[in-house]
Scaffold this active site. Structure first.
Site, PDB file in Angstrom:
ATOM      1  N   LYS A  20      47.520  -3.563  53.606  1.00 45.67           N
ATOM      2  CA  LYS A  20      46.855  -4.871  53.522  1.00 45.67           C
ATOM      3  C   LYS A  20      46.341  -5.160  52.117  1.00 45.67           C
ATOM      4  O   LYS A  20      45.948  -6.281  51.819  1.00 45.67           O
ATOM      5  CB  LYS A  20      45.687  -4.900  54.526  1.00 45.67           C
ATOM      6  N   PHE A  59      47.508   7.703  46.799  1.00 47.56           N
ATOM      7  CA  PHE A  59      47.341   9.133  46.511  1.00 47.56           C
ATOM      8  C   PHE A  59      46.596   9.845  47.635  1.00 47.56           C
ATOM      9  O   PHE A  59      47.034  10.878  48.141  1.00 47.56           O
ATOM     10  CB  PHE A  59      46.602   9.278  45.174  1.00 47.56           C
ATOM     11  N   ASP A  64      46.537  13.054  52.628  1.00 46.56           N
ATOM     12  CA  ASP A  64      45.891  13.099  53.942  1.00 46.56           C
ATOM     13  C   ASP A  64      46.917  13.219  55.050  1.00 46.56           C
ATOM     14  O   ASP A  64      46.714  13.950  56.027  1.00 46.56           O
ATOM     15  CB  ASP A  64      45.050  11.833  54.126  1.00 46.56           C
ATOM     16  N   ASP A  68      46.926  16.162  57.839  1.00 45.25           N
ATOM     17  CA  ASP A  68      46.713  15.802  59.240  1.00 45.25           C
ATOM     18  C   ASP A  68      47.982  15.875  60.078  1.00 45.25           C
ATOM     19  O   ASP A  68      47.968  15.542  61.268  1.00 45.25           O
ATOM     20  CB  ASP A  68      46.148  14.374  59.336  1.00 45.25           C
ATOM     21  N   ARG A  73      52.742   6.012  58.825  1.00 41.87           N
ATOM     22  CA  ARG A  73      51.721   5.348  58.006  1.00 41.87           C
ATOM     23  C   ARG A  73      52.214   3.926  57.761  1.00 41.87           C
ATOM     24  O   ARG A  73      53.314   3.723  57.292  1.00 41.87           O
ATOM     25  CB  ARG A  73      51.530   6.093  56.679  1.00 41.87           C
ATOM     26  N   ASP A 135      35.912  17.080  55.610  1.00 45.78           N
ATOM     27  CA  ASP A 135      36.577  16.625  56.824  1.00 45.78           C
ATOM     28  C   ASP A 135      37.623  17.635  57.295  1.00 45.78           C
ATOM     29  O   ASP A 135      37.670  18.006  58.476  1.00 45.78           O
ATOM     30  CB  ASP A 135      37.228  15.266  56.556  1.00 45.78           C
ATOM     31  N   LYS A 159      34.181  10.603  52.049  1.00 41.49           N
ATOM     32  CA  LYS A 159      35.610  10.474  52.290  1.00 41.49           C
ATOM     33  C   LYS A 159      36.100   9.029  52.224  1.00 41.49           C
ATOM     34  O   LYS A 159      37.206   8.760  51.749  1.00 41.49           O
ATOM     35  CB  LYS A 159      35.953  11.060  53.665  1.00 41.49           C
ATOM     36  N   PHE A 198      33.492   0.692  58.544  1.00 43.98           N
ATOM     37  CA  PHE A 198      34.948   0.729  58.495  1.00 43.98           C
ATOM     38  C   PHE A 198      35.495   2.037  59.094  1.00 43.98           C
ATOM     39  O   PHE A 198      36.466   2.031  59.849  1.00 43.98           O
ATOM     40  CB  PHE A 198      35.401   0.582  57.040  1.00 43.98           C
ATOM     41  N   ASP A 202      37.895   2.856  62.246  1.00 40.28           N
ATOM     42  CA  ASP A 202      39.103   3.677  62.151  1.00 40.28           C
ATOM     43  C   ASP A 202      39.143   4.735  63.254  1.00 40.28           C
ATOM     44  O   ASP A 202      40.198   4.991  63.847  1.00 40.28           O
ATOM     45  CB  ASP A 202      39.157   4.364  60.782  1.00 40.28           C
ATOM     46  N   ASP A 203      38.011   5.365  63.496  1.00 41.06           N
ATOM     47  CA  ASP A 203      37.942   6.400  64.538  1.00 41.06           C
ATOM     48  C   ASP A 203      38.245   5.804  65.909  1.00 41.06           C
ATOM     49  O   ASP A 203      38.946   6.411  66.730  1.00 41.06           O
ATOM     50  CB  ASP A 203      36.559   7.049  64.549  1.00 41.06           C
TER      51      ASP A 203
END
Length: 312
Positions: A20, A59, A64, A68, A73, A135, A159, A198, A202-203
């Site tokens: 976005k 980056f 990430d 993860d 993505r 994290d 983070k 935010f 996301d969670d």
């Protein structure tokens, strides 16, 4: 060198422009709101700064996704998942970060605020990597019975909040020469609040969002993440619910992931999230109205409006 330059172009084209671009757009928007006079050369420089923020985001995302074990993505396979990339994605991520400073040197070296830009970029990058480390290690340690809101807040502050919300506005302030400590402090306070908001979103979307809309398949439950949903559920759980959480969370097993999601539904986590979302929006809105007249309040109202009730 030409081969590597062509490869870098491919890396950038795949990983940078397909989101976005909120962070980059916010950088340019903040400059427009804060500049006393607008001229084309500086407007262009604000766009360039915005793209460096988007490169920083790329980056972080590239690294990430590897940590993860993410599959997608922005609705496409993660960069490291492509057949001819693999573990080389780690070097590609560092290559993207390094390219930021080549761009800054090219366009800003002669500016009196060049060093200030470098300092805030390095500082925010360090804080973000620090938060990502916290994290990742929290998930790897799997001491989920010790997950608390204090730990969650620390992860989110470093983070997400600094680079996603504080950095774009800070860069614009540097360009226009706003360095009053009180104004800087107010900006940091409101942007960190937005960053926390935010990340909670996301969670929630990681668990209950629609992958066709969010562009990614959630893995927080499998990865044993210290997420807002889990921490709130653990705080509110009775003995039986706590047992279900501890026995099923952090397992890469579809049936156990579904048990966690079902428990979240039974505990009313969707309703709790919506309550949090509305209350937090009201709280941040109230803070914005109390900010100094030396800051463009409309900017922060617009930033908050972009993320309120978002679905992706």
């Amino acid at each position: 060198m030409s081969e590597t330059t062509m490869w870098l172009a491919r890396v950038l084209q795949y990983n940078v422009p397909h989101g976005k671009q909120n962070r980059g757009l916010t950088t340019a928007l903040a400059y427009r709101y804060m500049a006393s006079e607008l001229d084309e050369p500086n407007i262009k420089l604000s766009y360039i700064l915005g793209w460096t923020v988007e490169m920083l985001q790329a980056f972080f995302c590239m690294a990430d996704d590897i940590m993860d074990n993410s599959e997608t993505r922005r609705g496409r396979p993660c960069w490291y998942k492509l057949d001819n990339v693999g573990n080389g994605a780690l070097n590609d991520a560092v290559l993207v970060e390094s390219a930021i400073y080549q761009i800054l040197k090219k366009y800003f070296k002669e500016k009196e605020y060049y060093v200030n830009i470098l300092e805030v970029m390095h500082d925010v990058t360090y804080k973000t990597i620090y938060g990502q480390s916290l994290d990742t290690r929290t998930g790897q340690d799997r001491k989920m019975e010790l997950y608390t809101m204090d730990k969650y807040n620390a992860i989110v502050k470093y983070k997400t909040s600094h680079y996603s919300f504080y950095l774009p506005v800070s860069l614009a302030m540097i360009m226009v020469g706003i360095n009053n400590p009180e104004l800087v402090n107010q900006v940091k306070t409101v942007t960190l609040k937005m960053g926390h908001f935010f990340q909670v979103q996301d969670d929630y979307l990681d668990c209950f969002g629609e992958p066709s809309v969010t562009g990614k398949i959630g893995t927080d439950i499998q990865d044993c993440k210290c997420s807002w949903l889990y921490v709130v559920a653990l705080e509110r759980a009775n003995l039986e619910e706590r047992k279900v959480l501890l026995e099923n969370y952090g397992q890469n097993d579809e049936s156990k992931v579904n048990q966690i999601k079902e428990l979240y539904l039974e505990m009313g986590m969707i309703e709790l999230y919506k309550q949090y979302e509305n209350e937090t929006f009201d709280s941040i809105s109230a803070y914005i109205q109390e900010m100094s007249s030396g800051l463009p309040k409309k900017l922060f109202v617009e930033m908050l409006g972009k993320i309120y009730k978002r679905k992706e």
